[in-house]
Design a protein around this motif. Structure first.
Motif, PDB file in Angstrom:
ATOM      1  N   GLU A  99     -48.989 -28.170 -17.487  1.00 38.87           N
ATOM      2  CA  GLU A  99     -49.927 -29.284 -17.427  1.00 38.87           C
ATOM      3  C   GLU A  99     -51.322 -28.825 -16.989  1.00 38.87           C
ATOM      4  O   GLU A  99     -52.325 -29.280 -17.545  1.00 38.87           O
ATOM      5  CB  GLU A  99     -49.394 -30.386 -16.516  1.00 38.87           C
ATOM      6  CG  GLU A  99     -48.190 -31.086 -17.134  1.00 38.87           C
ATOM      7  CD  GLU A  99     -47.641 -32.230 -16.308  1.00 38.87           C
ATOM      8  OE1 GLU A  99     -48.019 -32.380 -15.118  1.00 38.87           O
ATOM      9  OE2 GLU A  99     -46.824 -32.993 -16.851  1.00 38.87           O
ATOM     10  N   ALA A 100     -51.395 -27.932 -16.015  1.00 37.91           N
ATOM     11  CA  ALA A 100     -52.689 -27.414 -15.576  1.00 37.91           C
ATOM     12  C   ALA A 100     -53.351 -26.619 -16.705  1.00 37.91           C
ATOM     13  O   ALA A 100     -54.566 -26.736 -16.927  1.00 37.91           O
ATOM     14  CB  ALA A 100     -52.528 -26.546 -14.327  1.00 37.91           C
ATOM     15  N   SER A 101     -52.563 -25.841 -17.427  1.00 43.96           N
ATOM     16  CA  SER A 101     -53.096 -25.066 -18.548  1.00 43.96           C
ATOM     17  C   SER A 101     -53.608 -25.985 -19.646  1.00 43.96           C
ATOM     18  O   SER A 101     -54.670 -25.739 -20.226  1.00 43.96           O
ATOM     19  CB  SER A 101     -52.015 -24.134 -19.113  1.00 43.96           C
ATOM     20  OG  SER A 101     -51.603 -23.211 -18.136  1.00 43.96           O
ATOM     21  N   THR A 102     -52.868 -27.049 -19.918  1.00 46.45           N
ATOM     22  CA  THR A 102     -53.305 -28.015 -20.930  1.00 46.45           C
ATOM     23  C   THR A 102     -54.643 -28.626 -20.540  1.00 46.45           C
ATOM     24  O   THR A 102     -55.561 -28.735 -21.360  1.00 46.45           O
ATOM     25  CB  THR A 102     -52.239 -29.122 -21.115  1.00 46.45           C
ATOM     26  OG1 THR A 102     -51.009 -28.520 -21.539  1.00 46.45           O
ATOM     27  CG2 THR A 102     -52.683 -30.159 -22.133  1.00 46.45           C
ATOM     28  N   LYS A 103     -54.762 -29.015 -19.269  1.00 45.49           N
ATOM     29  CA  LYS A 103     -56.025 -29.598 -18.799  1.00 45.49           C
ATOM     30  C   LYS A 103     -57.161 -28.585 -18.930  1.00 45.49           C
ATOM     31  O   LYS A 103     -58.239 -28.903 -19.432  1.00 45.49           O
ATOM     32  CB  LYS A 103     -55.883 -30.067 -17.344  1.00 45.49           C
ATOM     33  CG  LYS A 103     -57.013 -30.950 -16.831  1.00 45.49           C
ATOM     34  CD  LYS A 103     -58.090 -30.304 -16.020  1.00 45.49           C
ATOM     35  CE  LYS A 103     -57.587 -29.496 -14.866  1.00 45.49           C
ATOM     36  NZ  LYS A 103     -58.639 -28.670 -14.260  1.00 45.49           N
ATOM     37  N   ASP A 104     -56.925 -27.350 -18.494  1.00 48.56           N
ATOM     38  CA  ASP A 104     -57.968 -26.331 -18.548  1.00 48.56           C
ATOM     39  C   ASP A 104     -58.383 -26.019 -19.988  1.00 48.56           C
ATOM     40  O   ASP A 104     -59.578 -25.847 -20.277  1.00 48.56           O
ATOM     41  CB  ASP A 104     -57.500 -25.044 -17.855  1.00 48.56           C
ATOM     42  CG  ASP A 104     -57.394 -25.193 -16.341  1.00 48.56           C
ATOM     43  OD1 ASP A 104     -57.893 -26.196 -15.783  1.00 48.56           O
ATOM     44  OD2 ASP A 104     -56.788 -24.299 -15.712  1.00 48.56           O
TER      45      ASP A 104
END
Length: 159
Positions: A99-104
């Motif tokens: 999820e953090a990677s998707t946001k970034d």
């Protein structure tokens, strides 16, 4: 307006009363923050809450774990329970990474359409999939398992 810190303290107390470890609780609270950052990013991109959010979450989940949210809940024997409350530390960490990677990636690439956001969701999920495969190759153990909160808490008590 309600004090957000009180809500966090209440959640912490509830998880402790249920028998979760402080380490797991810290991960779970961090996962809530990461999910909020992701959904805020989606809102900024014009993604609609509800079915579009659910579609993107399923893409992220199925990419890193090999299972949609529904399939993951079935694996763990869940009905209405929260999937994240039934993840192991490692599952929770990989889900947060996805999820953090998707946001970034979304912030970096600024997707303008729902289809472009679906592509970003798959890219973010793939970051965690790479980590999952690497971990499984080093440990010889599957990360995504049927262990749920009842099993996890029982293991903690048996220690």
């Amino acid at each position: 307006m309600q004090d957000p810190e009180l809500s966090i303290d209440r959640a912490l107390d509830q998880y402790l009363q249920l028998g979760y470890s402080e380490s797991w609780i810290n991960q779970r609270l961090k996962s809530i923050e990461i999910r909020k950052e992701l959904t805020d990013e989606w809102k900024n991109r014009g993604i609609k809450e509800g079915s579009q959010f659910a579609t993107l979450i399923d893409i992220i989940s199925s990419t890193w774990s090999g299972k949609t949210t529904k399939e993951y809940k079935m694996l763990k024997g869940l009905k209405k329970e929260n999937l994240r409350d039934n993840m192991t530390n490692t599952e929770l960490i990989l889900n947060m990474l996805a999820e953090a990677s998707t946001k970034d990636i979304s912030v970096a690439n600024e997707p303008g359409t729902f289809d472009e956001n679906k592509e970003v969701a798959q890219q973010g999920g793939n970051v965690a999939k790479v980590a999952l495969k690497e971990l499984e190759s080093k440990t010889g153990k599957k990360v995504v398992t049927s262990l749920n909160a009842t099993d996890i808490l029982k293991k903690q008590i048996d220690k």
